[in-house]
Design a protein around this motif. Sequence first.
Motif, PDB file in Angstrom:
ATOM      1  N   ALA A   1       0.832  -1.210   0.000  1.00  0.00           N
ATOM      2  CA  ALA A   1       0.000   0.000   0.000  1.00  0.00           C
ATOM      3  C   ALA A   1       0.867   1.260   0.000  1.00  0.00           C
ATOM      4  CB  ALA A   1      -0.938  -0.009   1.205  1.00  0.00           C
ATOM      5  N   PHE A   2       1.885   1.296   0.853  1.00  0.00           N
ATOM      6  CA  PHE A   2       2.775   2.464   0.898  1.00  0.00           C
ATOM      7  C   PHE A   2       3.451   2.689  -0.450  1.00  0.00           C
ATOM      8  CE2 PHE A   2       2.978   2.236   5.631  1.00  0.00           C
ATOM      9  CZ  PHE A   2       2.741   3.583   5.880  1.00  0.00           C
ATOM     10  N   VAL A   3       4.066   1.642  -0.965  1.00  0.00           N
ATOM     11  CA  VAL A   3       4.866   1.807  -2.180  1.00  0.00           C
ATOM     12  C   VAL A   3       3.980   2.108  -3.390  1.00  0.00           C
ATOM     13  CG1 VAL A   3       6.586   0.743  -3.685  1.00  0.00           C
ATOM     14  CG2 VAL A   3       6.716   0.389  -1.238  1.00  0.00           C
ATOM     15  N   LEU A   4       2.781   1.541  -3.435  1.00  0.00           N
ATOM     16  CA  LEU A   4       1.865   1.891  -4.525  1.00  0.00           C
ATOM     17  C   LEU A   4       1.476   3.370  -4.465  1.00  0.00           C
ATOM     18  CD1 LEU A   4      -0.537  -1.156  -4.998  1.00  0.00           C
ATOM     19  CD2 LEU A   4       1.164  -0.264  -6.603  1.00  0.00           C
ATOM     20  N   LEU A   5       1.289   3.890  -3.253  1.00  0.00           N
ATOM     21  CA  LEU A   5       1.001   5.326  -3.128  1.00  0.00           C
ATOM     22  C   LEU A   5       2.176   6.165  -3.616  1.00  0.00           C
ATOM     23  CD1 LEU A   5      -0.916   5.514   0.271  1.00  0.00           C
ATOM     24  CD2 LEU A   5      -1.794   6.122  -1.997  1.00  0.00           C
ATOM     25  N   PHE A   6       3.406   5.765  -3.266  1.00  0.00           N
ATOM     26  CA  PHE A   6       4.586   6.487  -3.747  1.00  0.00           C
ATOM     27  C   PHE A   6       4.649   6.423  -5.273  1.00  0.00           C
ATOM     28  CE2 PHE A   6       6.771   4.962   0.395  1.00  0.00           C
ATOM     29  CZ  PHE A   6       6.115   5.939   1.129  1.00  0.00           C
ATOM     30  N   TYR A   7       4.375   5.239  -5.813  1.00  0.00           N
ATOM     31  CA  TYR A   7       4.407   5.043  -7.262  1.00  0.00           C
ATOM     32  C   TYR A   7       3.355   5.904  -7.944  1.00  0.00           C
ATOM     33  CZ  TYR A   7       4.247   2.709 -11.801  1.00  0.00           C
ATOM     34  OH  TYR A   7       4.271   2.446 -13.144  1.00  0.00           O
ATOM     35  N   LEU A   8       2.127   5.885  -7.422  1.00  0.00           N
ATOM     36  CA  LEU A   8       1.036   6.635  -8.049  1.00  0.00           C
ATOM     37  C   LEU A   8       1.195   8.142  -7.889  1.00  0.00           C
ATOM     38  CD1 LEU A   8      -1.962   4.346  -7.070  1.00  0.00           C
ATOM     39  CD2 LEU A   8      -0.959   4.643  -9.347  1.00  0.00           C
ATOM     40  N   CYS A   9       1.885   8.568  -6.852  1.00  0.00           N
ATOM     41  CA  CYS A   9       2.127   9.997  -6.656  1.00  0.00           C
ATOM     42  C   CYS A   9       3.023  10.543  -7.763  1.00  0.00           C
ATOM     43  CB  CYS A   9       2.758  10.236  -5.281  1.00  0.00           C
ATOM     44  SG  CYS A   9       2.957  11.976  -4.868  1.00  0.00           S
ATOM     45  N   ASN A  10       4.082   9.840  -8.064  1.00  0.00           N
ATOM     46  CA  ASN A  10       5.043  10.292  -9.081  1.00  0.00           C
ATOM     47  C   ASN A  10       5.461   9.131  -9.970  1.00  0.00           C
ATOM     48  OD1 ASN A  10       5.395  13.123  -8.356  1.00  0.00           O
ATOM     49  ND2 ASN A  10       6.181  12.314  -6.446  1.00  0.00           N
ATOM     50  N   PRO A  11       4.552   8.662 -10.828  1.00  0.00           N
ATOM     51  CA  PRO A  11       4.881   7.508 -11.676  1.00  0.00           C
ATOM     52  C   PRO A  11       5.873   7.885 -12.781  1.00  0.00           C
ATOM     53  CG  PRO A  11       2.737   8.387 -12.272  1.00  0.00           C
ATOM     54  CD  PRO A  11       3.207   9.165 -11.077  1.00  0.00           C
ATOM     55  N   PRO A  12       6.639   6.898 -13.248  1.00  0.00           N
ATOM     56  CA  PRO A  12       7.643   7.164 -14.288  1.00  0.00           C
ATOM     57  C   PRO A  12       7.060   7.062 -15.696  1.00  0.00           C
ATOM     58  CG  PRO A  12       7.849   4.911 -13.548  1.00  0.00           C
ATOM     59  CD  PRO A  12       6.745   5.544 -12.716  1.00  0.00           C
ATOM     60  N   PHE A  13       5.966   7.758 -15.931  1.00  0.00           N
ATOM     61  CA  PHE A  13       5.308   7.677 -17.230  1.00  0.00           C
ATOM     62  C   PHE A  13       5.971   8.622 -18.233  1.00  0.00           C
ATOM     63  CE2 PHE A  13       1.067   6.566 -14.956  1.00  0.00           C
ATOM     64  CZ  PHE A  13       1.538   5.312 -14.677  1.00  0.00           C
ATOM     65  N   VAL A  14       5.872   8.284 -19.497  1.00  0.00           N
ATOM     66  CA  VAL A  14       6.431   9.102 -20.565  1.00  0.00           C
ATOM     67  C   VAL A  14       5.758  10.477 -20.528  1.00  0.00           C
ATOM     68  CG1 VAL A  14       6.638   9.334 -23.074  1.00  0.00           C
ATOM     69  CG2 VAL A  14       6.913   7.102 -22.004  1.00  0.00           C
ATOM     70  N   GLY A  15       6.576  11.504 -20.614  1.00  0.00           N
ATOM     71  CA  GLY A  15       6.049  12.863 -20.641  1.00  0.00           C
ATOM     72  C   GLY A  15       5.918  13.514 -19.276  1.00  0.00           C
ATOM     73  N   TYR A  16       6.139  12.762 -18.197  1.00  0.00           N
ATOM     74  CA  TYR A  16       6.072  13.344 -16.856  1.00  0.00           C
ATOM     75  C   TYR A  16       7.479  13.781 -16.464  1.00  0.00           C
ATOM     76  CZ  TYR A  16       1.362  11.482 -15.902  1.00  0.00           C
ATOM     77  OH  TYR A  16       0.022  11.207 -15.912  1.00  0.00           O
ATOM     78  N   PHE A  17       7.646  15.061 -16.253  1.00  0.00           N
ATOM     79  CA  PHE A  17       8.934  15.595 -15.835  1.00  0.00           C
ATOM     80  C   PHE A  17       8.751  16.224 -14.471  1.00  0.00           C
ATOM     81  CE2 PHE A  17       8.848  15.673 -20.463  1.00  0.00           C
ATOM     82  CZ  PHE A  17       9.937  14.867 -20.735  1.00  0.00           C
ATOM     83  N   TYR A  18       9.659  15.933 -13.567  1.00  0.00           N
ATOM     84  CA  TYR A  18       9.536  16.391 -12.191  1.00  0.00           C
ATOM     85  C   TYR A  18      10.644  17.376 -11.851  1.00  0.00           C
ATOM     86  CZ  TYR A  18       6.441  12.376 -11.934  1.00  0.00           C
ATOM     87  OH  TYR A  18       5.442  11.496 -12.155  1.00  0.00           O
ATOM     88  N   SER A  19      10.315  18.306 -10.968  1.00  0.00           N
ATOM     89  CA  SER A  19      11.312  19.284 -10.529  1.00  0.00           C
ATOM     90  C   SER A  19      12.272  18.690  -9.503  1.00  0.00           C
ATOM     91  CB  SER A  19      10.635  20.525  -9.955  1.00  0.00           C
ATOM     92  OG  SER A  19       9.832  20.177  -8.843  1.00  0.00           O
ATOM     93  N   ILE A  20      11.855  17.580  -8.852  1.00  0.00           N
ATOM     94  CA  ILE A  20      12.756  16.912  -7.921  1.00  0.00           C
ATOM     95  C   ILE A  20      13.481  15.796  -8.679  1.00  0.00           C
ATOM     96  CG2 ILE A  20      11.427  17.430  -5.831  1.00  0.00           C
ATOM     97  CD1 ILE A  20      10.268  14.604  -5.978  1.00  0.00           C
ATOM     98  N   PRO A  21      14.744  15.548  -8.341  1.00  0.00           N
ATOM     99  CA  PRO A  21      15.471  14.493  -9.062  1.00  0.00           C
ATOM    100  C   PRO A  21      14.884  13.114  -8.762  1.00  0.00           C
ATOM    101  CG  PRO A  21      16.844  15.451  -7.329  1.00  0.00           C
ATOM    102  CD  PRO A  21      15.546  16.206  -7.344  1.00  0.00           C
ATOM    103  N   THR A  22      14.836  12.276  -9.781  1.00  0.00           N
ATOM    104  CA  THR A  22      14.378  10.902  -9.605  1.00  0.00           C
ATOM    105  C   THR A  22      15.548   9.970  -9.851  1.00  0.00           C
ATOM    106  OG1 THR A  22      13.701  10.726 -11.909  1.00  0.00           O
ATOM    107  CG2 THR A  22      12.030  11.462 -10.343  1.00  0.00           C
ATOM    108  N   GLU A  23      15.359   8.715  -9.508  1.00  0.00           N
ATOM    109  CA  GLU A  23      16.437   7.741  -9.647  1.00  0.00           C
ATOM    110  C   GLU A  23      16.434   7.084 -11.019  1.00  0.00           C
ATOM    111  OE1 GLU A  23      16.106   5.066  -6.382  1.00  0.00           O
ATOM    112  OE2 GLU A  23      16.728   6.581  -4.954  1.00  0.00           O
ATOM    113  N   GLY A  24      15.842   7.717 -11.981  1.00  0.00           N
ATOM    114  CA  GLY A  24      15.806   7.166 -13.319  1.00  0.00           C
ATOM    115  C   GLY A  24      14.380   6.888 -13.738  1.00  0.00           C
ATOM    116  N   SER A  25      14.155   6.981 -15.011  1.00  0.00           N
ATOM    117  CA  SER A  25      12.832   6.709 -15.540  1.00  0.00           C
ATOM    118  C   SER A  25      12.953   5.569 -16.536  1.00  0.00           C
ATOM    119  CB  SER A  25      12.269   7.948 -16.231  1.00  0.00           C
ATOM    120  OG  SER A  25      11.010   7.652 -16.772  1.00  0.00           O
TER     121      SER A  25
END
Length: 167
Positions: free
Chosen positions: A98-122
């Motif tokens: 449940a926790f990790v799915l919420l983290f995933y759904l909050c900021n998923p690595p989908f094409v076209g999604y760019f985030y202002s915070i650094p991610t560990e790779g898309s």
Amino acid sequence: MDEWKISRAGMIALTVLRVIVGWHFLYEGLAKLTSPSWSAAGYMKVSRGPFSGFFHWVAGNPQLLDQANQITMYGLTIVGVLLILGLFTRLAAAGGIAFVLLFYLCNPPFVGYFYSIPTEGSYLIVNKNLVEVCALVVIMLTRSGLFAGLDRILHLLFFRRPRLATA
């Protein structure tokens, strides 16, 4: 059901997986608990996932944000401890999912999604969160806590069938 039996080596590997995933949860929980300035607000405010409106709403409401912070810090810590100990393993794995799915759904690595915070790779759809969810599903389904964990002791105490006296 014999085709579903897992070898001893397989159960050892699954137990090691459970402990490693548990360590990750415990570490993340304790790191957040011991950092007085930690908040999920930044992570939620940059949400671009399908539930971004919900995450933005929580981040913008101080009372809800405080509750989300507390649930995250203590929840991650508790899930980690339970997984490491092999105690209530299925429940802990479900909580972790449940926790990790919420983290995933909050900021998923989908094409076209760019985030202002650094991610560990898309990697398009797959990222470390989705991999960890899959590991938790395996942990939940294989009952490694019964192999090596406190679940084994509880199972022996409460679910052992009484032996009939032989004449």
